[in-house]
Design an enzyme around this catalytic site. Structure first.
Site, mmCIF file in Angstrom:
data_model
loop_
_atom_site.group_PDB
_atom_site.id
_atom_site.type_symbol
_atom_site.label_atom_id
_atom_site.label_comp_id
_atom_site.label_asym_id
_atom_site.label_seq_id
_atom_site.Cartn_x
_atom_site.Cartn_y
_atom_site.Cartn_z
ATOM 1 N N ARG A 137 -0.492 -8.481 2.946
ATOM 2 C CA ARG A 137 -0.332 -8.436 1.498
ATOM 3 C C ARG A 137 -1.623 -7.915 0.889
ATOM 4 O O ARG A 137 -2.687 -8.489 1.082
ATOM 5 C CB ARG A 137 -0.031 -9.843 0.993
ATOM 6 C CG ARG A 137 0.469 -9.872 -0.397
ATOM 7 C CD ARG A 137 0.940 -11.254 -0.764
ATOM 8 N NE ARG A 137 -0.161 -12.192 -0.912
ATOM 9 C CZ ARG A 137 -0.056 -13.326 -1.585
ATOM 10 N NH1 ARG A 137 1.093 -13.666 -2.122
ATOM 11 N NH2 ARG A 137 -1.079 -14.124 -1.706
ATOM 12 N N THR A 150 -3.013 -5.866 -5.297
ATOM 13 C CA THR A 150 -1.693 -5.610 -5.886
ATOM 14 C C THR A 150 -0.675 -6.690 -5.516
ATOM 15 O O THR A 150 0.382 -6.793 -6.130
ATOM 16 C CB THR A 150 -1.130 -4.267 -5.381
ATOM 17 O OG1 THR A 150 -0.920 -4.382 -3.955
ATOM 18 C CG2 THR A 150 -2.096 -3.120 -5.649
ATOM 19 N N ASP A 158 -4.677 -20.167 2.970
ATOM 20 C CA ASP A 158 -4.136 -19.034 3.733
ATOM 21 C C ASP A 158 -3.883 -19.499 5.172
ATOM 22 O O ASP A 158 -4.819 -19.760 5.928
ATOM 23 C CB ASP A 158 -5.137 -17.871 3.705
ATOM 24 C CG ASP A 158 -4.571 -16.627 4.373
ATOM 25 O OD1 ASP A 158 -4.030 -16.738 5.496
ATOM 26 O OD2 ASP A 158 -4.649 -15.540 3.782
ATOM 27 N N ASP A 214 -5.544 -17.448 8.056
ATOM 28 C CA ASP A 214 -6.994 -17.644 8.159
ATOM 29 C C ASP A 214 -7.322 -19.010 8.746
ATOM 30 O O ASP A 214 -8.233 -19.138 9.564
ATOM 31 C CB ASP A 214 -7.651 -17.497 6.782
ATOM 32 C CG ASP A 214 -7.790 -16.037 6.372
ATOM 33 O OD1 ASP A 214 -7.725 -15.161 7.256
ATOM 34 O OD2 ASP A 214 -7.938 -15.777 5.159
HETATM 35 C C1 PRP Z 1 0.438 -13.986 3.994
HETATM 36 C C2 PRP Z 1 1.600 -14.708 4.640
HETATM 37 C C3 PRP Z 1 2.774 -13.812 4.349
HETATM 38 C C4 PRP Z 1 2.429 -13.270 2.989
HETATM 39 C C5 PRP Z 1 3.164 -14.087 1.963
HETATM 40 O O1 PRP Z 1 -0.028 -13.009 4.844
HETATM 41 O O2 PRP Z 1 1.417 -14.977 6.001
HETATM 42 O O3 PRP Z 1 2.933 -12.761 5.296
HETATM 43 O O4 PRP Z 1 1.014 -13.434 2.804
HETATM 44 O O5 PRP Z 1 3.013 -13.543 0.714
HETATM 45 P P1 PRP Z 1 4.198 -12.878 -0.104
HETATM 46 O O6 PRP Z 1 5.388 -13.772 0.015
HETATM 47 O O7 PRP Z 1 3.651 -12.825 -1.520
HETATM 48 O O8 PRP Z 1 4.440 -11.510 0.448
HETATM 49 P P2 PRP Z 1 -1.446 -12.279 4.639
HETATM 50 O O9 PRP Z 1 -1.315 -11.063 3.800
HETATM 51 O O10 PRP Z 1 -2.461 -13.299 4.158
HETATM 52 O O11 PRP Z 1 -1.797 -11.751 6.077
HETATM 53 P P3 PRP Z 1 -2.080 -12.545 7.440
HETATM 54 O O12 PRP Z 1 -0.722 -12.788 8.044
HETATM 55 O O13 PRP Z 1 -2.881 -11.591 8.227
HETATM 56 O O14 PRP Z 1 -2.815 -13.828 7.141
#
Ligand code: PRP
Length: 211
Positions: A106, A110, A202, A205
């Protein structure tokens, strides 16, 4: 008229205890991982309650009886990276499952999902696909992932998330009403940064130690 697939929220004292461990900012990485594994098993157990079975005769050391095999392919598809945190426990539960990978993150500014990798087994077309990601926030990543899986021919998709925001659930129910959702908690809301509140921070993380 299309039928709306169910949303199942785990109700179990052990899950309430483990969610507390996961939410607590003081929880260290090993305890965080252990709680994640326990809840992942219960999520998989719940998501697979109605798996079709095929009977076959077997002989116990005592006599003949009827045995059962699972009568479908199961494909676990983690949304990388955080989705990987659920996979090991699910594979302990159903070791015959295939695993597909879907890379998506994500964008921090944005909040839009960005696809960067995919490798899926051919069985996704006929089997039961368990799409897994610990967080369902805005629902953008899950929405895109489900659309992608459908374009690749998946017909039966269930989405497992550890923690869900009402906004994300609403989005998936609207765009993919046939996809059933299994979650350990529906939290209160998203904050201005699109983080789940109260949430657990998160998940990726905290699980991988990249804080
Ligand atoms: C997080 C999570 C989802 C997403 C959820 O991933 O694991 O994939 O955000 O958000 P959304 O419903 O608003 O799309 P992240 O981008 O933090 O990446 P990661 O899996 O590498 O921690």
């Amino acid at each position: 008229m299309s039928l709306q697939a169910p949303v199942t929220v785990l109700q179990h004292p052990v899950v309430a205890r483990d969610l507390t461990i996961l939410r607590d900012r003081e929880t260290g990485i090993s305890q965080f991982r252990a709680a994640m594994h326990r809840i992942s098993t219960i999520l998989a157990y719940t998501a697979l309650m109605d798996l079709p079975l095929r009977s076959r005769p077997i002989e116990t050391p005592v006599r003949e009886t009827e045995g059962f095999d699972i009568n479908t392919e199961i494909i676990v598809v983690p949304i990388l990276r955080a989705g990987l945190s659920l996979v090991d426990a699910i594979l302990n539960f159903v070791p015959e499952a295939k695993v597909g990978h879907l890379g998506m993150y994500r964008d921090e500014k944005t909040h839009q999902p960005v696809d960067y990798y995919s490798k899926l087994p051919s069985e996704i077309q006929d089997g039961l696909v368990l799409l897994v990601d610990p967080m369902l926030a805005t629902g953008g990543s899950a929405d895109d992932a489900i659309t992608f899986l459908k374009e690749k021919g998946a017909h039966q998709i269930r989405f497992i998330s550890l923690i869900s925001a009402p906004e994300g659930l609403e989005r998936i129910r609207k765009h993919h009403p046939e996809v059933s959702l299994i979650t350990a908690s529906i939290d209160e809301k998203l904050n201005d940064n699109a983080f789940i509140v109260p949430g657990l921070g998160d998940a990726g993380d905290r699980y991988f130690g990249t804080l």
